[in-house]
Design an enzyme around this catalytic site. Structure first.
Site, PDB file in Angstrom:
ATOM      1  N   THR A  99       0.863  -1.193   0.000  1.00 32.23           N
ATOM      2  CA  THR A  99       0.000   0.000   0.000  1.00 32.23           C
ATOM      3  C   THR A  99       0.892   1.232   0.000  1.00 32.23           C
ATOM      4  O   THR A  99       1.596   1.503   0.979  1.00 32.23           O
ATOM      5  CB  THR A  99      -0.927   0.025   1.230  1.00 32.23           C
ATOM      6  OG1 THR A  99      -1.589  -1.232   1.331  1.00 32.23           O
ATOM      7  CG2 THR A  99      -1.943   1.134   1.107  1.00 32.23           C
ATOM      8  N   LYS A 174      -8.068   0.997  -2.300  1.00 32.20           N
ATOM      9  CA  LYS A 174      -7.493   0.424  -1.068  1.00 32.20           C
ATOM     10  C   LYS A 174      -7.620   1.427   0.093  1.00 32.20           C
ATOM     11  O   LYS A 174      -7.974   1.056   1.217  1.00 32.20           O
ATOM     12  CB  LYS A 174      -6.032   0.048  -1.329  1.00 32.20           C
ATOM     13  CG  LYS A 174      -5.209  -0.271  -0.101  1.00 32.20           C
ATOM     14  CD  LYS A 174      -5.640  -1.549   0.576  1.00 32.20           C
ATOM     15  CE  LYS A 174      -4.835  -1.781   1.835  1.00 32.20           C
ATOM     16  NZ  LYS A 174      -5.380  -2.847   2.666  1.00 32.20           N
ATOM     17  N   LYS A 243       0.402   5.040   8.378  1.00 32.05           N
ATOM     18  CA  LYS A 243       0.836   5.496   7.037  1.00 32.05           C
ATOM     19  C   LYS A 243      -0.377   5.652   6.121  1.00 32.05           C
ATOM     20  O   LYS A 243      -0.541   6.675   5.452  1.00 32.05           O
ATOM     21  CB  LYS A 243       1.824   4.453   6.472  1.00 32.05           C
ATOM     22  CG  LYS A 243       1.833   4.302   4.967  1.00 32.05           C
ATOM     23  CD  LYS A 243       2.672   3.104   4.511  1.00 32.05           C
ATOM     24  CE  LYS A 243       2.116   1.727   4.724  1.00 32.05           C
ATOM     25  NZ  LYS A 243       1.120   1.194   3.843  1.00 32.05           N
TER      26      LYS A 243
END
Ligand code: NAP
Length: 294
Positions: A99, A174, A243
């Site tokens: 990701t 995502k 993150k």
């Protein structure tokens, strides 16, 4: 019959280890690279070639798959004289499953395009257990027919591929899905803390959710032991969700969109990270609810 493609897999962490194993078990010719060499031993034991550098891995592969932490890790394996890009050759392919941010993913897509390398933007939905059981849902960005062409590889690691659109649409999707995962996790932690504060056993929350025809969600079961036993062995390390929350907020800011709940969740996770819990499962935020956010 044509030979199966040679796959080079980079990043044998919690997720990558299981995904690379799935590919090997499905019969693909898998070679591996990992920064910490020790993690490659079990792959050497089952006959996979172990490369000393990302460049050497790329040279021995038709398709390189990356599953590393974040953009900094991606830079480390892609760039420089021993990086993947140094060994790019036209016609080969790069599938990123880490990701990353949408901006980083777009720049990667451009670099691949310039080098004549096929690029797929394929982060995954599902955690350690889904990776181990091949139940990941793969969120695919790229040309639709390229995604279809590579679906035998993708489906060896997951149960489904959702086509999102041209890169970085896989990453964009995502981030939308992970927002929900972050908030479900903090919701469970806050409910457990509130239950305890009121003298209730938090297991009653899980019992109630499990009995409800509409709130009965597999994710709650997945996090039940973390919350009830205060056991924060990582399935999804907090540092990675932090993150991702920052990527979500950066995307929202660019589009002048306000995500106040995501912002609050990011603050809570930051506090947890600063408490030294970055490597623990993201459900560890439970530990920080006894103190004011500050
Ligand atoms: P992880 O267990 O922390 O593994 C990270 C991998 O990246 C390791 O192979 C690590 O190598 C490598 N790496 C980190 N920094 C590096 C650097 N500077 N140079 C080279 N390699 C480096 O992470 P994970 O949980 O597997 O997650 C991987 C990615 O998938 C992340 O982007 C995460 O957000 C995403 N993701 C995770 C989950 C989950 O539930 N865990 C679910 C969906 C998506 P070393 O072994 O040397 O440390």
């Amino acid at each position: 019959m044509s030979l199966p493609p040679r796959i080079g897999f980079i990043g044998l962490g919690i997720m990558g280890r299981a995904m690379a194993m799935s590919l090997a078990k499905a019969g693909f010719r898998v070679s591996v690279y990992n920064r910490t060499r020790q993690r490659t031993i079990e792959f050497a034991d089952i006959g996979c070639e172990v490369a000393a550098t990302p460049r050497a891995l790329t040279k021995m592969s038709d398709t390189v798959i990356t599953m590393v932490s974040d953009p900094a890790a991606m830079e480390a394996v892609m760039e420089g004289p021993e990086g993947v890009i140094s060994a790019f050759s036209g016609g080969s392919a790069l599938i990123n499953m880490s990701t990353l941010s949408p901006d980083y993913t777009s720049s990667l897509a451009k670099k691949c395009y310039s080098a004549g390398v096929i690029f797929l933007d394929c982060p995954v939905s599902g955690s350690k257990s889904a990776a181990e059981s091949g139940q990941l849902v793969i969120l695919a960005g790229g040309e639709r027919n390229t995604v279809e062409k590579f679906s035998p590889i993708l489906k060896a690691m997951g149960k489904a591929v959702v086509y999102a659109g041209p890169a970085p649409a896989g990453t964009a999707l995502k981030l939308c899905v992970n927002r929900i995962v972050a908030q479900l996790t903090t919701a469970l932690a806050e409910s457990a803390a509130l239950a305890r504060a009121q003298g209730l056993g938090p297991e009653l929350i899980f019992e109630t959710l499990a009995l409800s025809p509409v709130l009965n969600c597999g994710y709650f079961e997945l996090k039940k032991d973390n919350i009830l036993k205060n056991d924060f062995q990582p399935a999804f390390p907090l540092k990675h969700m932090l993150k991702d929350a920052r990527f979500m907020l950066a995307e929202a800011a660019k589009k002048k969109l306000s995500l106040p709940v995501t912002a609050a969740v990011e603050k809570l996770m930051e506090k947890s990270y600063n408490s030294g819990y970055g490597e623990k499962d993201l459900s560890v935020v439970l530990r920080n609810l006894a103190e004011p956010l500050g």
